[in-house]
Each structure stands twice: as C-alpha cells, then as structure tokens.
Design a protein around this motif. Structure first.
Motif, PDB file in Angstrom:
ATOM      1  N   ILE A 180      -3.522  -3.191   6.393  1.00 16.47           N
ATOM      2  CA  ILE A 180      -2.921  -2.194   5.499  1.00 16.47           C
ATOM      3  C   ILE A 180      -3.757  -0.923   5.491  1.00 16.47           C
ATOM      4  CG2 ILE A 180      -3.959  -2.894   3.280  1.00 16.47           C
ATOM      5  CD1 ILE A 180      -0.267  -2.040   3.646  1.00 16.47           C
ATOM      6  N   GLU A 181      -5.072  -1.057   5.569  1.00 19.05           N
ATOM      7  CA  GLU A 181      -5.940   0.123   5.653  1.00 19.05           C
ATOM      8  C   GLU A 181      -5.649   0.900   6.938  1.00 19.05           C
ATOM      9  OE1 GLU A 181      -9.865  -1.608   3.277  1.00 19.05           O
ATOM     10  OE2 GLU A 181      -9.902  -1.441   5.465  1.00 19.05           O
ATOM     11  N   ALA A 182      -5.542   0.194   8.040  1.00 18.84           N
ATOM     12  CA  ALA A 182      -5.283   0.853   9.328  1.00 18.84           C
ATOM     13  C   ALA A 182      -3.959   1.601   9.288  1.00 18.84           C
ATOM     14  CB  ALA A 182      -5.287  -0.173  10.460  1.00 18.84           C
ATOM     15  N   HIS A 183      -2.933   0.989   8.730  1.00 16.90           N
ATOM     16  CA  HIS A 183      -1.631   1.651   8.639  1.00 16.90           C
ATOM     17  C   HIS A 183      -1.718   2.890   7.750  1.00 16.90           C
ATOM     18  CE1 HIS A 183       2.664   2.346   8.350  1.00 16.90           C
ATOM     19  NE2 HIS A 183       2.459   2.519   7.057  1.00 16.90           N
ATOM     20  N   CYS A 184      -2.309   2.739   6.577  1.00 23.46           N
ATOM     21  CA  CYS A 184      -2.383   3.864   5.634  1.00 23.46           C
ATOM     22  C   CYS A 184      -3.204   5.023   6.206  1.00 23.46           C
ATOM     23  CB  CYS A 184      -2.951   3.406   4.298  1.00 23.46           C
ATOM     24  SG  CYS A 184      -1.801   2.391   3.342  1.00 23.46           S
ATOM     25  N   GLY A 212      -5.336   5.975  -0.525  1.00 24.65           N
ATOM     26  CA  GLY A 212      -4.527   4.807  -0.210  1.00 24.65           C
ATOM     27  C   GLY A 212      -4.712   3.774  -1.298  1.00 24.65           C
ATOM     28  N   ARG A 213      -3.660   3.476  -2.007  1.00 21.81           N
ATOM     29  CA  ARG A 213      -3.712   2.522  -3.117  1.00 21.81           C
ATOM     30  C   ARG A 213      -3.204   1.177  -2.610  1.00 21.81           C
ATOM     31  NH1 ARG A 213      -4.628   5.004  -7.952  1.00 21.81           N
ATOM     32  NH2 ARG A 213      -4.643   7.269  -7.853  1.00 21.81           N
ATOM     33  N   GLY A 242       0.814  -1.199   0.000  1.00 19.32           N
ATOM     34  CA  GLY A 242       0.000   0.000   0.000  1.00 19.32           C
ATOM     35  C   GLY A 242       0.847   1.247   0.000  1.00 19.32           C
ATOM     36  N   ARG A 243       0.281   2.290  -0.534  1.00 15.66           N
ATOM     37  CA  ARG A 243       0.917   3.606  -0.509  1.00 15.66           C
ATOM     38  C   ARG A 243      -0.197   4.634  -0.573  1.00 15.66           C
ATOM     39  NH1 ARG A 243       0.762   5.290  -5.849  1.00 15.66           N
ATOM     40  NH2 ARG A 243       0.546   3.597  -7.331  1.00 15.66           N
ATOM     41  N   VAL A 244       0.106   5.846  -0.191  1.00 12.82           N
ATOM     42  CA  VAL A 244      -0.879   6.920  -0.223  1.00 12.82           C
ATOM     43  C   VAL A 244      -0.360   8.000  -1.155  1.00 12.82           C
ATOM     44  CG1 VAL A 244      -2.121   8.645   1.142  1.00 12.82           C
ATOM     45  CG2 VAL A 244      -1.690   6.371   2.097  1.00 12.82           C
ATOM     46  N   ASP A 245      -1.187   8.386  -2.125  1.00 15.82           N
ATOM     47  CA  ASP A 245      -0.769   9.408  -3.083  1.00 15.82           C
ATOM     48  C   ASP A 245      -1.046  10.816  -2.548  1.00 15.82           C
ATOM     49  OD1 ASP A 245      -3.485  10.003  -3.584  1.00 15.82           O
ATOM     50  OD2 ASP A 245      -3.543   8.840  -5.436  1.00 15.82           O
ATOM     51  N   GLU A 295      -0.961   6.201   9.750  1.00 16.73           N
ATOM     52  CA  GLU A 295       0.419   6.658   9.565  1.00 16.73           C
ATOM     53  C   GLU A 295       0.621   7.529   8.330  1.00 16.73           C
ATOM     54  OE1 GLU A 295       2.639   6.055  11.945  1.00 16.73           O
ATOM     55  OE2 GLU A 295       1.126   4.902  13.026  1.00 16.73           O
ATOM     56  N   LEU A 296      -0.218   7.334   7.302  1.00 10.34           N
ATOM     57  CA  LEU A 296      -0.009   8.042   6.038  1.00 10.34           C
ATOM     58  C   LEU A 296      -1.183   8.956   5.682  1.00 10.34           C
ATOM     59  CD1 LEU A 296       1.475   5.012   4.057  1.00 10.34           C
ATOM     60  CD2 LEU A 296       2.729   6.804   5.283  1.00 10.34           C
TER      61      LEU A 296
END
Length: 167
Positions: free
Chosen positions: A104-108, A80-81, A72-75, A111-112
């Motif tokens: 992964i959703e919780a982290h994005c 969050g992709r 995952g990454r956030v643009d 944190e992001l």
C-alpha cells in the motif's frame, strides 16, 4: 501442494468479504479495549462500498478467500493515510501484514504521490505497534480518546519506505 497468497487491488465485488474479515479481525481489538462499538465493527456494507469507491484498497487472497486487506488514500498535503490493516487470525505471524503495508505504501507513493505515511493504533495494540515500528514508523502524537483508549499516531517519510522496499 500448497497455495500461495496473492496481493491485488480490491474491487467493489470484494466489499462483502472484506467487511466479514474486518468484523472478525476487530473482535480482538474490541475485547482489548472493552468497546464493541468501534467503527470497524459498526461499519455497514454500504459505508464500506463508498469508502472503496473513493480510496484504494488491497486484498490478499488464498485461493478465492480474502485473508487480509488494507486501505489507503493520499490527502491534499501529500500524506498517505493507511487504515484498517487486517489479517485473518489463522494467517497472522507469517509476514502478510508487512507485505500488505509495503504494497500500500508503494502504491500510494508511486501512483498518488505520497510524501509521508500516517497510521493510527490503540495504545494496547502491541502487535500492531511492533509491526509499524519494524517498518520504520515513529510515534508523533498520542491522544486520549476515552478512559480506556489512547490513539497513537505514527508516521514515516515516503523516502524511507522506498529505501526499505529496495533493501
């Protein structure tokens, strides 16, 4: 005595195991669409290492073996992709994919600062689509990529993910 599956952040040292698992897991997708040239099957170890160094990935381990992974990454827009949610075939059907998706959703989100989540699936990948819909994703677009493949874009609001995780 059985072992339990643990979820943790992936590191550079996990790249080779993730790539092997990715290759195994995407065989079914390639067969389903009649295309063995899809990116998850042609990605090199160097490309995966570069991807891991610029994004975030989780792995699920059973002992020392990686049995599932997600990236995952956030643009810049706060989306969050989520990409390449994979679960070893022998571990499927036990909720591991859902656990990784939630993690992964919780982290994005935390944190992001993700405001929404987006992921993609092929139109014939019914089990993937069911998982996404069970987790609150809705179809927002469908794009014909080739005569064999339409790519379905699914999204959900990050607040919905937070609510689902706390329920």
């Amino acid at each position: 005595m059985g072992m339990s599956v643990t979820i943790s952040a992936a590191g550079a040292q996990d790249a080779e195991q993730i790539l092997k698992l990715q290759f195994l897991c995407y065989q079914r997708e390639a067969e389903l669409y009649g295309d063995y040239s899809i990116q998850p099957l042609t990605q090199t170890l160097e490309e995966l290492r570069a991807e891991l160094s610029t994004g975030y990935a989780l792995v699920a381990r059973l002992g020392d073996e990686i049995v599932a992974s997600v990236r995952g990454r956030v643009d810049a827009s706060g989306t969050g992709r989520i990409d390449k949610l994979i679960v070893h075939p022998r571990m499927q059907g036990h909720g591991l994919g859902g656990r990784l998706l939630n993690a992964i959703e919780a982290h994005c989100a935390a944190e992001l600062d993700a405001k929404r989540f987006r992921l993609f699936s092929g139109h014939r990948s019914e089990s993937n689509l069911r998982l996404c819909r069970r987790h609150g994703y809705a179809t927002v677009a469908t794009e014909a990529v080739s005569a064999r493949l339409s790519l379905i874009t699914l999204e959900k609001d990050a607040a919905a993910a937070e609510f689902a995780a706390s329920a």
